[in-house]
Design a protein around this motif. Structure first.
Motif, PDB file in Angstrom:
ATOM      1  N   MET A 200     -48.272   8.890  66.388  1.00 41.29           N
ATOM      2  CA  MET A 200     -48.096   8.261  67.696  1.00 41.29           C
ATOM      3  C   MET A 200     -46.633   7.916  67.945  1.00 41.29           C
ATOM      4  SD  MET A 200     -49.613   4.691  69.159  1.00 41.29           S
ATOM      5  CE  MET A 200     -48.868   4.002  70.645  1.00 41.29           C
TER       6      MET A 200
ATOM      7  N   ASN B  52     -44.760  11.223  68.744  1.00 41.47           N
ATOM      8  CA  ASN B  52     -45.161  11.799  70.026  1.00 41.47           C
ATOM      9  C   ASN B  52     -44.753  10.932  71.209  1.00 41.47           C
ATOM     10  OD1 ASN B  52     -46.264  13.949  68.686  1.00 41.47           O
ATOM     11  ND2 ASN B  52     -48.375  13.279  68.872  1.00 41.47           N
ATOM     12  N   SER B  53     -44.718   9.613  71.018  1.00 45.09           N
ATOM     13  CA  SER B  53     -44.305   8.727  72.107  1.00 45.09           C
ATOM     14  C   SER B  53     -42.829   8.900  72.428  1.00 45.09           C
ATOM     15  CB  SER B  53     -44.596   7.267  71.743  1.00 45.09           C
ATOM     16  OG  SER B  53     -45.979   7.036  71.652  1.00 45.09           O
TER      17      SER B  53
ATOM     18  N   CYS C 232     -47.412  12.972  73.470  1.00 44.19           N
ATOM     19  CA  CYS C 232     -48.723  12.321  73.432  1.00 44.19           C
ATOM     20  C   CYS C 232     -49.457  12.410  74.766  1.00 44.19           C
ATOM     21  CB  CYS C 232     -48.566  10.858  73.037  1.00 44.19           C
ATOM     22  SG  CYS C 232     -47.483   9.920  74.131  1.00 44.19           S
TER      23      CYS C 232
ATOM     24  N   VAL D  49     -50.364   1.394  76.240  1.00 43.09           N
ATOM     25  CA  VAL D  49     -48.965   1.733  75.981  1.00 43.09           C
ATOM     26  C   VAL D  49     -48.395   2.310  77.271  1.00 43.09           C
ATOM     27  CG1 VAL D  49     -47.377   3.175  74.653  1.00 43.09           C
ATOM     28  CG2 VAL D  49     -49.402   2.213  73.536  1.00 43.09           C
TER      29      VAL D  49
ATOM     30  N   LEU E 271     -45.079   4.371  78.919  1.00 46.28           N
ATOM     31  CA  LEU E 271     -43.862   5.137  78.677  1.00 46.28           C
ATOM     32  C   LEU E 271     -43.120   5.319  79.994  1.00 46.28           C
ATOM     33  CD1 LEU E 271     -45.212   7.967  76.315  1.00 46.28           C
ATOM     34  CD2 LEU E 271     -44.292   5.732  75.685  1.00 46.28           C
TER      35      LEU E 271
ATOM     36  N   VAL F 241     -40.367   2.206  76.000  1.00 48.88           N
ATOM     37  CA  VAL F 241     -41.726   2.204  75.467  1.00 48.88           C
ATOM     38  C   VAL F 241     -42.225   0.770  75.476  1.00 48.88           C
ATOM     39  CG1 VAL F 241     -43.211   2.720  73.495  1.00 48.88           C
ATOM     40  CG2 VAL F 241     -41.233   4.178  73.974  1.00 48.88           C
TER      41      VAL F 241
END
Length: 210
Positions: free
Chosen positions: A120, A123-124, A129, A165, A167, A179
């Protein structure tokens, strides 16, 4: 595991196009652009500022550091420089944590939770993601100066850590600039990325796990 994660650490109308007359981008088009940009990221390095807010204590903790990422080999270095020193290095299936003069090395291959968290994080940072439907439910909105992707975890491993989450992306470069991680207890962690350098050479020693 939660301590490590909180220490660290792309269906609505979108942005106007570049041609005239201006046409709004759909969520699918925004995600496609972010995915295309992520696929071109070979390496990334930047500075970051992290703000951790504890809801019960009404306390704010601010820290600063540097991050290095390389796609080939799955390499990540997340290093806090102030107000304390703390280094997290992910090198393939191995993780090294350095803090207070102590060094610990963990094999992620035998720890499913650790693998999910590491995946995660990587990928974030790149936006990858957003196109993995099994991981998150994704909703994209547009603000005056950025695209914001809100991610609701679908995997049980992530659900126990985060309620959601967010982004934030620079529309011109399609890169993550912020983030936000909101935990189920109300605590939140916001990481702002700045001075990003894309696809530059990074010394192998940066990712060394001893």
């Amino acid at each position: 595991m939660l301590l490590l994660l909180t220490c660290m650490l792309a269906g609505s109308p979108a942005v106007a196009g570049t041609q005239s007359p201006q046409q709004p981008l759909t969520q699918a088009e925004i995600l496609e652009r972010i995915d295309r940009s992520a696929s071109r990221i070979e390496s990334l390095q930047c500075e970051f500022t992290q703000t951790k807010e504890l809801s019960l204590l009404q306390e704010r903790m601010i820290s600063h550091g540097v991050m290095y990422y390389r796609q080939q080999g799955g390499l990540l270095r997340w290093e806090y420089l102030a107000p304390y020193r703390y280094t997290f290095i992910l090198n393939g299936d191995r993780v090294m944590v350095q803090s207070g003069g102590r060094t610990d090395v963990v094999e992620t291959s035998g720890n499913r939770m650790f693998r999910e968290i590491a995946r995660m994080m990587m990928n974030s940072l790149t936006g990858r993601c957003l196109t993995t439907a099994s991981d998150f439910e994704v909703q994209v909105t547009v603000q005056s100066d950025c695209w914001v992707a809100e991610l609701i975890p679908r995997r049980r491993e992530m659900e126990q850590f985060f309620a959601r989450v967010r982004l934030h992306f620079d529309p011109e470069r399609q890169l993550v600039t912020r983030v936000e991680m909101i935990e189920r207890n109300g605590d939140s962690t916001v990481i702002d990325l700045k001075n990003m350098q894309l696809n530059t050479t990074i010394d192998e020693k940066v990712f060394a796990v001893d």
